[in-house]
Design an enzyme around this catalytic site. Structure first.
Site, PDB file in Angstrom:
ATOM      1  N   GLU A 104       0.845  -1.205   0.000  1.00 56.41           N
ATOM      2  CA  GLU A 104       0.000   0.000   0.000  1.00 56.41           C
ATOM      3  C   GLU A 104       0.872   1.244   0.000  1.00 56.41           C
ATOM      4  O   GLU A 104       1.843   1.303   0.747  1.00 56.41           O
ATOM      5  CB  GLU A 104      -0.854   0.057   1.280  1.00 56.41           C
ATOM      6  CG  GLU A 104      -1.784  -1.095   1.457  1.00 56.41           C
ATOM      7  CD  GLU A 104      -2.447  -1.081   2.844  1.00 56.41           C
ATOM      8  OE1 GLU A 104      -2.388  -0.047   3.541  1.00 56.41           O
ATOM      9  OE2 GLU A 104      -3.004  -2.121   3.216  1.00 56.41           O
ATOM     10  N   LYS A 145       2.280   4.591   1.215  1.00 53.79           N
ATOM     11  CA  LYS A 145       2.260   5.197   2.542  1.00 53.79           C
ATOM     12  C   LYS A 145       1.951   6.674   2.364  1.00 53.79           C
ATOM     13  O   LYS A 145       2.815   7.475   1.988  1.00 53.79           O
ATOM     14  CB  LYS A 145       3.599   5.003   3.250  1.00 53.79           C
ATOM     15  CG  LYS A 145       3.581   5.452   4.705  1.00 53.79           C
ATOM     16  CD  LYS A 145       4.842   5.000   5.421  1.00 53.79           C
ATOM     17  CE  LYS A 145       4.782   5.296   6.907  1.00 53.79           C
ATOM     18  NZ  LYS A 145       4.754   6.715   7.226  1.00 53.79           N
ATOM     19  N   ASP A 164       1.238  10.507   3.052  1.00 58.47           N
ATOM     20  CA  ASP A 164       1.865  11.416   3.999  1.00 58.47           C
ATOM     21  C   ASP A 164       0.828  12.388   4.555  1.00 58.47           C
ATOM     22  O   ASP A 164       0.653  13.497   4.078  1.00 58.47           O
ATOM     23  CB  ASP A 164       3.002  12.167   3.304  1.00 58.47           C
ATOM     24  CG  ASP A 164       4.085  12.560   4.285  1.00 58.47           C
ATOM     25  OD1 ASP A 164       3.959  12.202   5.470  1.00 58.47           O
ATOM     26  OD2 ASP A 164       5.045  13.218   3.864  1.00 58.47           O
ATOM     27  N   TYR A 196      -7.204   2.436   5.566  1.00 55.33           N
ATOM     28  CA  TYR A 196      -6.217   1.364   5.398  1.00 55.33           C
ATOM     29  C   TYR A 196      -6.337   0.213   6.399  1.00 55.33           C
ATOM     30  O   TYR A 196      -5.544  -0.716   6.350  1.00 55.33           O
ATOM     31  CB  TYR A 196      -4.785   1.895   5.340  1.00 55.33           C
ATOM     32  CG  TYR A 196      -4.331   2.731   6.522  1.00 55.33           C
ATOM     33  CD1 TYR A 196      -4.266   2.201   7.802  1.00 55.33           C
ATOM     34  CD2 TYR A 196      -3.935   4.044   6.322  1.00 55.33           C
ATOM     35  CE1 TYR A 196      -3.845   2.972   8.866  1.00 55.33           C
ATOM     36  CE2 TYR A 196      -3.503   4.817   7.388  1.00 55.33           C
ATOM     37  CZ  TYR A 196      -3.466   4.278   8.661  1.00 55.33           C
ATOM     38  OH  TYR A 196      -3.047   5.035   9.713  1.00 55.33           O
ATOM     39  N   LYS A 255      10.787   3.174   2.995  1.00 53.14           N
ATOM     40  CA  LYS A 255      10.720   4.619   2.741  1.00 53.14           C
ATOM     41  C   LYS A 255      11.330   5.019   1.396  1.00 53.14           C
ATOM     42  O   LYS A 255      12.292   4.410   0.928  1.00 53.14           O
ATOM     43  CB  LYS A 255      11.442   5.381   3.867  1.00 53.14           C
ATOM     44  CG  LYS A 255      10.873   5.142   5.248  1.00 53.14           C
ATOM     45  CD  LYS A 255       9.446   5.654   5.405  1.00 53.14           C
ATOM     46  CE  LYS A 255       9.356   7.135   5.597  1.00 53.14           C
ATOM     47  NZ  LYS A 255       9.571   7.605   6.967  1.00 53.14           N
ATOM     48  N   CYS A 265      20.647  46.700 -12.687  1.00 50.83           N
ATOM     49  CA  CYS A 265      20.525  45.360 -13.280  1.00 50.83           C
ATOM     50  C   CYS A 265      21.889  44.664 -13.295  1.00 50.83           C
ATOM     51  O   CYS A 265      22.867  45.241 -13.792  1.00 50.83           O
ATOM     52  CB  CYS A 265      19.975  45.508 -14.698  1.00 50.83           C
ATOM     53  SG  CYS A 265      20.008  43.980 -15.636  1.00 50.83           S
ATOM     54  N   CYS A 280      22.860  44.452 -17.209  1.00 56.04           N
ATOM     55  CA  CYS A 280      23.136  45.594 -18.098  1.00 56.04           C
ATOM     56  C   CYS A 280      23.328  46.904 -17.347  1.00 56.04           C
ATOM     57  O   CYS A 280      23.555  47.933 -17.967  1.00 56.04           O
ATOM     58  CB  CYS A 280      22.025  45.745 -19.127  1.00 56.04           C
ATOM     59  SG  CYS A 280      20.531  46.509 -18.467  1.00 56.04           S
ATOM     60  N   CYS A 325      14.148  45.244 -14.567  1.00 53.33           N
ATOM     61  CA  CYS A 325      15.221  46.018 -15.185  1.00 53.33           C
ATOM     62  C   CYS A 325      14.568  46.954 -16.201  1.00 53.33           C
ATOM     63  O   CYS A 325      13.684  46.540 -16.945  1.00 53.33           O
ATOM     64  CB  CYS A 325      16.181  45.064 -15.890  1.00 53.33           C
ATOM     65  SG  CYS A 325      17.204  45.903 -17.100  1.00 53.33           S
ATOM     66  N   CYS A 339      19.121  45.529 -22.641  1.00 49.58           N
ATOM     67  CA  CYS A 339      19.594  44.497 -21.711  1.00 49.58           C
ATOM     68  C   CYS A 339      19.763  43.136 -22.400  1.00 49.58           C
ATOM     69  O   CYS A 339      18.825  42.614 -22.978  1.00 49.58           O
ATOM     70  CB  CYS A 339      18.596  44.374 -20.558  1.00 49.58           C
ATOM     71  SG  CYS A 339      19.083  43.140 -19.345  1.00 49.58           S
TER      72      CYS A 339
HETATM   73  S1  IVH Z   1      -0.833   0.920   8.826  1.00 54.06           S
HETATM   74  C1  IVH Z   1      -0.172  -1.020  12.753  1.00 54.06           C
HETATM   75  N1  IVH Z   1      -1.034   1.738   6.363  1.00 54.06           N
HETATM   76  O1  IVH Z   1       2.040   5.664   8.719  1.00 54.06           O
HETATM   77  C2  IVH Z   1      -0.230  -0.360  11.429  1.00 54.06           C
HETATM   78  N2  IVH Z   1      -0.201   3.250   7.972  1.00 54.06           N
HETATM   79  O2  IVH Z   1       4.280   4.972  10.681  1.00 54.06           O
HETATM   80  C3  IVH Z   1      -0.326   1.073  11.507  1.00 54.06           C
HETATM   81  N3  IVH Z   1       0.330   5.462   7.109  1.00 54.06           N
HETATM   82  O3  IVH Z   1       0.520   6.336  11.801  1.00 54.06           O
HETATM   83  C4  IVH Z   1      -0.531   1.821  10.304  1.00 54.06           C
HETATM   84  N4  IVH Z   1      -0.285   5.080   5.021  1.00 54.06           N
HETATM   85  O4  IVH Z   1      -0.350   7.555   9.732  1.00 54.06           O
HETATM   86  C5  IVH Z   1      -0.671   2.060   7.616  1.00 54.06           C
HETATM   87  N5  IVH Z   1      -1.314   2.362   4.135  1.00 54.06           N
HETATM   88  C6  IVH Z   1      -0.951   2.662   5.386  1.00 54.06           C
HETATM   89  C7  IVH Z   1      -0.468   3.944   5.719  1.00 54.06           C
HETATM   90  C8  IVH Z   1      -0.089   4.189   7.047  1.00 54.06           C
HETATM   91  C9  IVH Z   1       0.190   5.981   5.865  1.00 54.06           C
HETATM   92  C10 IVH Z   1       0.847   6.206   8.277  1.00 54.06           C
HETATM   93  C11 IVH Z   1      -0.079   6.202   9.478  1.00 54.06           C
HETATM   94  C12 IVH Z   1       0.719   5.644  10.605  1.00 54.06           C
HETATM   95  C13 IVH Z   1       2.122   5.779  10.115  1.00 54.06           C
HETATM   96  C14 IVH Z   1       2.949   4.647  10.680  1.00 54.06           C
END
Ligand code: IVH
Length: 679
Positions: free
Chosen positions: A117, A119, A121, A229, A318, A412, A415, A430, A436
């Site tokens: 999945e 992740k 932000d 999620y 990451k 400038c 020039c 300018c 220029c």
């Molecule tokens: S699972 C026990 N799935 O990442 C599992 N977390 O570092 C807990 N996050 O606090 C989270 N996308 O805010 C999960 N597809 C995803 C996620 C996700 C973003 C964030 C979430 C969590 C942090 C964990």
């Protein structure tokens, strides 16, 4: 109490269901079913019914998503199940290690199936539903207790207030990430910056700041979304066998789940998913900082269990960071092709968003002041997507003693002409437009353009080559080009070289207004150039007029007068004008028509049909010299229509509206009368 008819109750219910459904299609499925205007109409109808019959109000009504201005206090909420975090893997090896540990613990050699999945932000939230209705929403907090943000969460359109369908347990908890898509983030920041307010450093901060608002009406205006999620239920018998299937159920209840989600068997397949998602990262409409791998089978998750605060069955792999710290070594000023002077931070090189960055634009001095950047400062650099690197924040505590402020130079850097920044304008420029080197190509392009001196064949590409080859530096150099020189250029035959030289030659005797327009003085467009020419008659008179005299001309206000004055005050621009004269360019003088002698001032005329003794453009210029505006369509306000041969619908319209009509002879007689007859 008034009796509310069954019809009204039904209509109210139908509207709620329909609006909920449209919301779901729009925000969760990204597949709108009706135009926005129709949605708004239904929404207003529901609002009107609800205010007329307050006894039929409902917490779950789509109208409640606009939030309330009552201040919330964010009470503490204890999580029934702790909200854990994830361990991170920063390399391929760390991911392989994770997968090995999983198999060792499970005592198996068989490759394990993982859900991959993105992740997101943003920030984690937990949503509780009782009998299908949203009852409580909380932040993660320290993992054990969070804050009650129900009022704010209810304003997010992709959060169901009511679960869809009927196939849900009495008590269910859905967890997910609240985030702000890139486009909404950019727009929010632009709006905040325009109001001189503090902007958010990144979408994550913007999402967090928006959820922490005391008034939910503010949150309601922020472009937040929710992506689910995971889910938890009190009765575990109600859980499907896999995480994947549990998310499909969540989707069925009306939540958005991530469309990039996929299954992978074994660590190598996970790495492939990582690489694929990484390649897509910049094209996604939201920010992600990695990929999460979760063991798919829930019974295996159970066996693996948890260690300290993270599950043993999941890991976050990451991506390279999109924000890093570095220092500003200097601030330099760049001049763009239209003369805009932009401060640029020279940075200690830093690897961010997958590339090494050593420069970042600071846009303009307002931005420099807003960020309060000094030379030597430690700054946050952000490079997300294919967007140019930005300085998003200064770490004030790390400023070295005596760090110099950033100031806009007076001249400038290219020039040496004066740099001018007008009050109320963010951009400094300018003023050496014609001279220029940074603005050379643009100045020549404008000079040769159709509405200016109309030098046929002198297009952008050719200008590029002529300047790059050092054959032309200012517009005056055009008149010294030889056919032989031009023909020597790549992809330029002798015949086209000849045509170009002839076209340049034809431009040696321009009418005054075209020449004035061609100079590219800021805010002097065609109409202003025409007014100036017919007011002053000669370029010398315009060049020596003071700002007060310039402002006598219709349409010329203090700003334009300032631009004109500064243009002619620049020594370099004067030199270029002299060089043009020496090269044989002789702009014509124009008959001066003072405002009180402009017999057609304030009138709008329309030309239609073919004229035989002058072109339409010539007729237009003459009418304009007499003060008329020449428009393209006839209305009640038209003062007169000049109808040549084969005039069509405009003539008919004039007759229908009773607008006076002149034929060509009539026009010539009028022009003659005012000393504007054919030359
Ligand atoms: S699972 C026990 N799935 O990442 C599992 N977390 O570092 C807990 N996050 O606090 C989270 N996308 O805010 C999960 N597809 C995803 C996620 C996700 C973003 C964030 C979430 C969590 C942090 C964990």
């Amino acid at each position: 109490m008034t009796q509310i008819s069954a019809d009204i109750r039904q209509r109210l219910e139908d509207l709620r269901v329909a609006l909920d459904d449209h919301n779901y299609h729009y925000y969760v499925l990204d597949d709108p079913q009706i135009p926005d205007a129709e949605y708004d109409r239904l929404f207003r109808e529901l609002q009107a019914l609800e205010s007329r019959y307050p006894e039929l109000a409902s917490e779950e009504s789509p109208t409640r998503r606009v939030g309330s201005s009552a201040e919330t206090s964010f009470a503490e909420v204890t999580h029934r199940l702790p909200m854990l975090s994830l361990d991170n893997a920063f390399s391929e090896e760390e991911l392989q290690d994770f997968d090995r540990r999983v198999r060792e613990r499970l005592g198996t050699d068989v490759p394990v199936e993982y859900v991959c999945e993105p992740k997101l932000d943003g920030l984690a939230v937990s949503l509780h539903y009782e009998k299908g209705l949203l009852t409580c929403a909380a932040t993660r907090g320290d993992g054990y207790t969070g804050e009650d943000i129900t009022a704010n969460i209810r304003t997010i359109p992709s959060v169901p207030l009511k679960l869809r369908g009927s196939d849900f347990p009495d008590l269910v908890e859905v967890r997910g990430e609240v985030y702000m898509p890139r486009a909404g983030f950019e727009k929010l920041n632009q709006g905040l910056a325009a109001q001189g307010e503090k902007t958010f450093v990144n979408p994550r901060n913007a999402a967090a700041g928006s959820l922490r608002q005391k008034k939910s009406t503010v949150t309601a205006r922020r472009p937040l979304e929710l992506c689910a999620y995971s889910m938890a239920v009190t009765d575990e018998n109600q859980l499907p066998a896999t995480h994947w299937d549990s998310l499909q159920r969540v989707r069925g209840w009306g939540f958005r789940i991530n469309p990039e989600m996929r299954l992978a068997v074994g660590a190598d397949a996970c790495l492939e998913a990582y690489n694929d998602l990484m390649a897509k990262r910049d094209t996604l409409p939201y920010e992600i900082d990695g990929i999460v791998f979760k063991v798919n089978r829930l019974d295996l998750q159970q066996t693996l269990g948890f260690v300290s605060r993270a599950p043993r069955w999941a890991i976050a792999h990451k991506f390279p960071a999109q924000e890093e710290l570095t220092t500003v070594e200097d601030v330099e000023f760049q001049v763009g092709r239209t003369g805009a002077v932009t401060p640029v931070a020279r940075l200690k090189p830093v690897f961010v968003g997958g590339v090494t960055v050593s420069n970042a634009t600071l846009h303009n001095m307002d931005e420099v002041r807003r960020l309060d950047v000094h030379i030597g400062d430690t700054v946050f650099i952000r490079r997300a997507g294919d967007v140019i690197p930005q300085v998003v924040k200064v770490v004030a505590e790390k400023r070295p003693a005596g760090a110099p402020e950033v100031t806009m130079p007076k001249h400038c850097p290219v020039c040496d002409s004066d740099i001018v920044q007008l009050e109320g304008e963010a951009v400094a420029r300018c003023s050496g437009g014609l001279y220029c080197p940074a603005q050379r190509k643009e100045a020549i392009r404008h000079y040769a353009s159709r509405k200016a001196l109309d030098i046929e064949g002198l297009g952008d590409r050719l200008i590029e080559v002529l300047v790059d080859e050092g054959m032309v530096a200012t517009v005056a150099d055009l008149y010294r080009l030889t056919r032989f020189q031009v023909a020597s250029l790549e992809r330029m035959g002798d015949k086209s070289a000849g045509n170009l030289i002839a076209a340049i030659d034809r431009s040696r005797n321009p009418v005054l207004w075209r020449f004035l327009y061609a100079l590219g003085i800021r805010e002097v467009g065609e109409a202003t150039a025409k007014s100036l020419a017919s007011w002053f008659g000669t370029l010398e008179a315009i060049a020596s007029a003071d700002e007060e005299a310039l402002q006598q001309v219709p349409d010329v206000g203090p700003i334009v007068a300032g631009h004109i004055r500064r243009f002619f005050d620049q020594a370099h621009n004067q030199e270029t004008l002299q060089a043009l004269q020496q090269a044989g360019v002789a702009w014509q003088t124009e008959q001066v028509v003072a405002a009180d002698e402009q017999p057609l001032a304030g009138e709008t005329w329309v030309l239609t049909g073919a004229l035989s003794r002058m072109t339409r453009d010539q007729a237009k210029e003459k009418l304009e010299a007499l003060g008329a505006k020449v428009a393209g369509s006839v209305s009640k306000k038209t003062a007169c229509v000049v109808a040549g041969e084969a005039a069509g619908s405009k003539l008919a319209k004039a007759e229908q509206l009773g607008v006076p009509v002149l034929d060509e002879d009539g026009l010539l007689a009028l022009l003659d009368q005012h000393g504007m007859g054919a030359e």
